[in-house]
Design a protein around this motif. Structure first.
Motif, short mmCIF file in Angstrom:
data_model
loop_
_atom_site.label_atom_id
_atom_site.label_comp_id
_atom_site.label_asym_id
_atom_site.label_seq_id
_atom_site.Cartn_x
_atom_site.Cartn_y
_atom_site.Cartn_z
N GLU A 109 0.93 5.44 -1.54
CA GLU A 109 0.51 6.10 -2.77
C GLU A 109 1.68 6.74 -3.51
O GLU A 109 2.62 7.25 -2.89
CB GLU A 109 -0.53 7.19 -2.48
N ASP A 113 0.82 -1.21 0.00
CA ASP A 113 0.00 0.00 0.00
C ASP A 113 0.86 1.26 0.00
O ASP A 113 2.06 1.21 -0.26
CB ASP A 113 -0.99 -0.01 1.17
N ARG A 124 -4.53 0.19 -5.36
CA ARG A 124 -4.41 0.54 -3.95
C ARG A 124 -3.48 -0.38 -3.19
O ARG A 124 -3.02 -0.06 -2.12
CB ARG A 124 -5.79 0.55 -3.27
N ASP A 149 -10.41 5.52 -3.04
CA ASP A 149 -10.39 4.95 -4.39
C ASP A 149 -9.26 5.52 -5.25
O ASP A 149 -9.10 5.12 -6.40
CB ASP A 149 -11.73 5.16 -5.09
N GLY A 150 -8.48 6.45 -4.68
CA GLY A 150 -7.36 7.03 -5.42
C GLY A 150 -7.75 8.05 -6.46
O GLY A 150 -6.88 8.57 -7.17
N ASP A 159 0.84 4.70 3.75
CA ASP A 159 -0.61 4.76 3.89
C ASP A 159 -1.04 5.67 5.03
O ASP A 159 -2.13 6.24 5.00
CB ASP A 159 -1.19 3.36 4.05
#
Length: 288
Positions: free
Chosen positions: A152, A150, A181, A230-231, A220
């Motif tokens: 981003e 996880d 994700r 949901d990005g 995260d």
């Protein structure tokens, strides 16, 4: 934004600014006993900019050591593989999908092997050191990214904006995420770099450098407040930080203060928060 000249081909190279920070979450600080920060970060803004973020598994007793070791190992590898990175990321001709696949697999196997070897040196199972991994390698023409677990990866691109009240059209930052994700099969689970990692679990890809002005990698714990589940939506706070960074105004203490602010902590699980940033000027979008 100043530019440097690459003496190999006398072409201008945009100057990037880098900053990274890892902070222990309130849940770790307030534990009995307190736990160390299990995130680790690395950011290099040289002729080969590199960002790395590793988030140690909370259930692993030495994941803080594993995360720090893995970040150092990937930064060292990027320096060692400069010739290959130049071929993959700097040339006008894009590498084939097969070449990209092979290089991404090399990166993943090095991460896994380094962590397994480190665990063996400490007479521990590799599971004790397991962590996630986010990696971004910046070239003149392309960006190579890799993701295990996880967290981003966010890109900022400069997109044209309409002229206001008869003024000249300008550029505005647009933020988007890369990859899925990265969660595991069940809730609150994810994938880690450990002895069980298989390449099918590794996400990777190449992105063009055109109009790319900023890159952010975050664990995260930081993404919890900066990226939607949901990005699809990314907080504009990232562009504010990237703009301050490219202007030389952002410091580590600014990020730390924000991560510990009441607004950032409210409604979260108190996890560790880490972020690694790269930024170049909006006026340099034509310089790869």
């Amino acid at each position: 934004m100043p530019v440097e000249t690459d003496i190999r081909n006398s072409e201008p190279v945009a100057v990037w600014s880098a900053l990274s920070v890892a902070t222990a979450g309130l849940a770790h600080l307030e534990g009995t006993p307190p736990l160390p920060c299990q995130d680790a970060v690395g950011a290099v803004a040289s002729s080969r900019p590199v960002l790395v973020v590793a988030d140690g598994a909370g259930s692993s007793p030495a994941s803080d050591l594993g995360a720090r070791f893995l970040v150092a190992a990937m930064l060292r590898l990027a320096d060692t593989l400069e010739a290959q990175l130049a071929w993959l990321l700097d040339g006008r001709v894009a590498p084939s999908p097969e070449a990209l696949h092979q290089f991404a697999e090399l990166l993943a196997r090095h991460a896994q092997g380094s962590l397994v070897d480190r665990a063996a040196e400490q007479s521990r199972p590799a599971r004790d050191l397991r962590c996630t991994l986010l990696l971004a390698l910046v070239g003149r023409e392309r960006l190579l990214w890799l993701k295990v677990g996880d967290g981003e990866i966010v890109l900022e691109r400069a997109v044209p904006s309409d002229a206001q009240e008869g003024g000249e059209p300008g550029l505005l930052p647009h933020l988007s995420t890369l990859g899925e994700r990265g969660k595991g099969e069940f809730a609150n689970q994810t994938i880690f770099v450990d002895e069980r990692l298989v390449f099918a679990q590794v996400q990777y890809g190449c992105e063009p450098m055109a109009a790319l002005t900023g890159i952010a990698l975050m664990s995260d714990g930081a993404a919890e407040k900066l990226v939607s589940l949901d990005g699809e939506q990314v907080s504009g706070q990232l562009s504010l930080w990237l703009d301050d960074l490219r202007q030389g105004r952002l410091r580590q203490r600014d990020l730390v203060r924000c991560f510990y602010s009441e607004g950032f902590c409210r409604g979260t699980g108190g996890d560790d928060r880490s972020i690694a940033l790269l930024a170049r000027g909006l006026d340099e979008v034509g310089t790869p």
